[in-house]
Scaffold this motif. Structure first.
Motif, PDB file in Angstrom:
ATOM      1  N   TRP A 104      37.093  34.037  38.964  1.00 37.72           N
ATOM      2  CA  TRP A 104      35.938  34.916  38.760  1.00 37.72           C
ATOM      3  C   TRP A 104      36.164  35.815  37.551  1.00 37.72           C
ATOM      4  CZ3 TRP A 104      31.086  36.083  39.195  1.00 37.72           C
ATOM      5  CH2 TRP A 104      30.645  37.404  39.095  1.00 37.72           C
ATOM      6  N   ASN A 105      37.339  36.367  37.445  1.00 38.44           N
ATOM      7  CA  ASN A 105      37.642  37.277  36.337  1.00 38.44           C
ATOM      8  C   ASN A 105      37.634  36.565  34.985  1.00 38.44           C
ATOM      9  OD1 ASN A 105      37.953  39.492  38.067  1.00 38.44           O
ATOM     10  ND2 ASN A 105      40.124  39.057  38.403  1.00 38.44           N
ATOM     11  N   VAL A 106      37.975  35.275  34.982  1.00 34.92           N
ATOM     12  CA  VAL A 106      38.077  34.536  33.728  1.00 34.92           C
ATOM     13  C   VAL A 106      36.796  33.790  33.377  1.00 34.92           C
ATOM     14  CG1 VAL A 106      39.339  32.725  32.492  1.00 34.92           C
ATOM     15  CG2 VAL A 106      40.569  34.281  34.013  1.00 34.92           C
ATOM     16  N   LYS A 172      33.243  40.278  48.848  1.00 33.88           N
ATOM     17  CA  LYS A 172      31.797  40.556  48.769  1.00 33.88           C
ATOM     18  C   LYS A 172      31.545  41.840  47.976  1.00 33.88           C
ATOM     19  CE  LYS A 172      27.397  40.156  49.987  1.00 33.88           C
ATOM     20  NZ  LYS A 172      26.973  40.672  51.298  1.00 33.88           N
ATOM     21  N   LYS A 173      32.380  42.839  48.202  1.00 33.89           N
ATOM     22  CA  LYS A 173      32.230  44.111  47.487  1.00 33.89           C
ATOM     23  C   LYS A 173      32.591  43.957  46.017  1.00 33.89           C
ATOM     24  CE  LYS A 173      33.714  48.951  47.578  1.00 33.89           C
ATOM     25  NZ  LYS A 173      34.561  49.966  48.286  1.00 33.89           N
ATOM     26  N   GLU A 174      33.668  43.236  45.734  1.00 30.04           N
ATOM     27  CA  GLU A 174      34.129  43.073  44.352  1.00 30.04           C
ATOM     28  C   GLU A 174      33.142  42.267  43.515  1.00 30.04           C
ATOM     29  OE1 GLU A 174      36.845  44.221  42.673  1.00 30.04           O
ATOM     30  OE2 GLU A 174      37.356  45.463  44.396  1.00 30.04           O
ATOM     31  N   VAL A 175      32.632  41.192  44.075  1.00 29.15           N
ATOM     32  CA  VAL A 175      31.710  40.322  43.335  1.00 29.15           C
ATOM     33  C   VAL A 175      30.330  40.962  43.216  1.00 29.15           C
ATOM     34  CG1 VAL A 175      30.630  38.044  43.323  1.00 29.15           C
ATOM     35  CG2 VAL A 175      33.018  38.279  43.999  1.00 29.15           C
ATOM     36  N   ASP A 176      29.972  41.759  44.206  1.00 29.54           N
ATOM     37  CA  ASP A 176      28.774  42.605  44.135  1.00 29.54           C
ATOM     38  C   ASP A 176      27.497  41.811  43.842  1.00 29.54           C
ATOM     39  OD1 ASP A 176      27.409  45.041  44.246  1.00 29.54           O
ATOM     40  OD2 ASP A 176      27.615  45.387  42.081  1.00 29.54           O
ATOM     41  N   ASN A 177      27.331  40.682  44.530  1.00 24.95           N
ATOM     42  CA  ASN A 177      26.118  39.866  44.436  1.00 24.95           C
ATOM     43  C   ASN A 177      25.880  39.254  43.056  1.00 24.95           C
ATOM     44  OD1 ASN A 177      24.991  39.496  46.936  1.00 24.95           O
ATOM     45  ND2 ASN A 177      23.051  40.454  46.420  1.00 24.95           N
ATOM     46  N   LYS A 178      26.837  39.359  42.169  1.00 15.55           N
ATOM     47  CA  LYS A 178      26.707  38.684  40.864  1.00 15.55           C
ATOM     48  C   LYS A 178      27.004  37.198  41.012  1.00 15.55           C
ATOM     49  CE  LYS A 178      27.955  42.802  38.153  1.00 15.55           C
ATOM     50  NZ  LYS A 178      28.261  43.683  39.288  1.00 15.55           N
ATOM     51  N   ALA A 179      27.600  36.829  42.130  1.00 17.18           N
ATOM     52  CA  ALA A 179      27.832  35.435  42.507  1.00 17.18           C
ATOM     53  C   ALA A 179      27.837  35.396  44.029  1.00 17.18           C
ATOM     54  CB  ALA A 179      29.156  34.919  41.945  1.00 17.18           C
ATOM     55  N   ALA A 180      27.746  34.202  44.570  1.00 17.68           N
ATOM     56  CA  ALA A 180      27.791  34.045  46.022  1.00 17.68           C
ATOM     57  C   ALA A 180      29.243  33.918  46.475  1.00 17.68           C
ATOM     58  CB  ALA A 180      27.003  32.813  46.448  1.00 17.68           C
ATOM     59  N   VAL A 181      29.594  34.635  47.521  1.00 21.54           N
ATOM     60  CA  VAL A 181      30.922  34.494  48.123  1.00 21.54           C
ATOM     61  C   VAL A 181      30.856  33.338  49.118  1.00 21.54           C
ATOM     62  CG1 VAL A 181      32.645  35.589  49.604  1.00 21.54           C
ATOM     63  CG2 VAL A 181      31.505  36.918  47.815  1.00 21.54           C
TER      64      VAL A 181
END
Length: 387
Positions: A104-106, A172-181
């Motif tokens: 995700w970070n990359v 879920k908190k880290e990705v913050d709805n910018k992608a689906a967990v």
């Protein structure tokens, strides 16, 4: 250099006609006056992947890759050196979160899948196991009799794998709805294959001997796995998973008639039960080598069938129909090819899948040794596509 705003764009969106293809894509996609990557639009209220699965109008297919967190990444290899045990890496909340977020970070995929294993629930079901480097899964006491099945407990995820729920909540908190967990589980027949065979298998003689000589014993085991995986999917959804993939990796070792007895009923049972409590949770089903079973996979009631690369995407679409979403299905070996080859294969797959209800992915997990820069190229090309 990347664009920073819509005003930086100097060309129009690509809108395909009926006769168009992606073969001359370079002049059809948004270009940037600074020569950089296309900027993603602002995130929708729901992640792109969920909107695509539900048949909503989306500008491009969402993209993620099976095994996108794993051994091809240098950052993962560094963690492995410090924590050589796979189970330690997959059962420690901090490590699970860190590893899950590495791709995700990359690459910023549209799906961030939990770093775990389909066998993770086994210890909580009184089935001791380990995953040994260079050997794979090892079941210490393989199941062979009705008495063995009686010793198998139904799974309680809250008590047995609390780290999974904690990790999903953090993701879920880290990705913050910018992608689906994404969460995932193993299907009953595949889990049964591991615990009866004692690990991975080439011929599956033990599970088939049980199926064809003591079917009641196998059905009893499959039912325990079906009930347990239903609980596990619900648990993952309740703790942050926005979609869940079911892996029935070994179901394709069955003939169609045996699939209908030993796999299909239990998959359908899981889907029906989950939909009763979580009707909006997308369920994805993947079975490698499933070309002979595609229509039967759709009968499970899942929202998405994930195709492996041995099925032509256009043919898979025709056989499944457009009411069900598809995922896949680029050959993982393509990522060892040239960047031009990777680009062309992505566009071929997207063209054959058609607009909407398609998640771009590989037809299997990323292979060890895959060049990390080729994975980056895959995501860059995929995210620049516009319908």
């Amino acid at each position: 250099m990347s664009c920073t705003s819509v005003s930086s764009f100097t060309a129009s969106l690509f809108v395909p006609s009926k006769s168009s293809s992606f073969s001359n894509h370079k002049r059809r996609f948004i270009q940037c006056s600074l020569g950089g990557a296309v900027v993603e639009p602002k995130a929708l209220a729901e992640p792109l992947l969920l909107n695509a699965v539900r048949g909503q109008d989306v500008e491009r297919p969402p993209v993620w890759l099976m095994r996108q967190a794993g051994r091809y990444m240098k950052s993962y290899q560094i963690i492995c050196e410090k924590y050589p045990s796979f189970r330690e890496r997959s059962e420690n909340v901090d490590l699970v979160v860190e590893i899950s977020l590495q791709p995700w970070n990359v690459f910023k995929p549209d799906g961030v899948i939990l770093f775990s294993d389909i066998l993770t629930p086994l210890s909580g079901m009184n089935i001791p196991f380990d995953i040994i480097k260079g050997k794979g899964p090892v079941i210490f006491d393989p199941i062979a009799t009705a008495a063995d099945v009686d010793q198998v407990r139904e799974f309680s995820p809250e008590g047995s794998v609390p780290y999974v729920g904690e990790a999903l909540t953090i993701l879920k908190k880290e990705v913050d709805n910018k992608a689906a967990v994404l969460g995932f589980v193993g299907a009953p027949f595949t889990l049964a294959s591991y615990v009866v065979e004692g690990g991975s298998s080439k011929n599956f003689t033990k599970i088939k001997k049980l199926a064809f000589s003591q079917p009641k014993v196998l059905h009893s085991l499959l039912q325990k796995f079906a009930t347990s995986m239903t609980k596990y999917i619900r648990y993952q959804a309740d703790n942050g998973a926005q979609a869940v993939q079911i892996f029935d990796s070994w179901a394709t070792e069955l003939s169609p008639v045996d699939f209908e007895e030993f796999s299909l009923p239990y998959l359908k049972q899981i889907v029906d039960a989950v939909k009763q409590t979580h009707p909006d949770l997308p369920l994805i089903l993947y079975a490698s080598g499933s070309g002979g079973l595609l229509e039967r996979l759709a009968l499970t009631g899942v929202d998405v069938v994930s195709l492996d690369w041995t099925v032509d995407m256009a043919e898979g679409r025709r056989r499944l129909g457009h009411d069900i979403a598809v995922q896949g299905n680029v050959d993982p070996g393509v990522l060892f090819g040239s960047k031009d080859f990777i680009t062309n294969r992505i566009h071929d797959t997207v063209t054959k899948a058609g607009k909407g209800k398609h998640i771009l992915n590989l037809g299997h997990g990323i292979k060890v040794g895959t060049p990390e820069e080729n994975v980056a190229h895959f995501f860059e090309v995929a995210k620049a596509i516009r319908y």
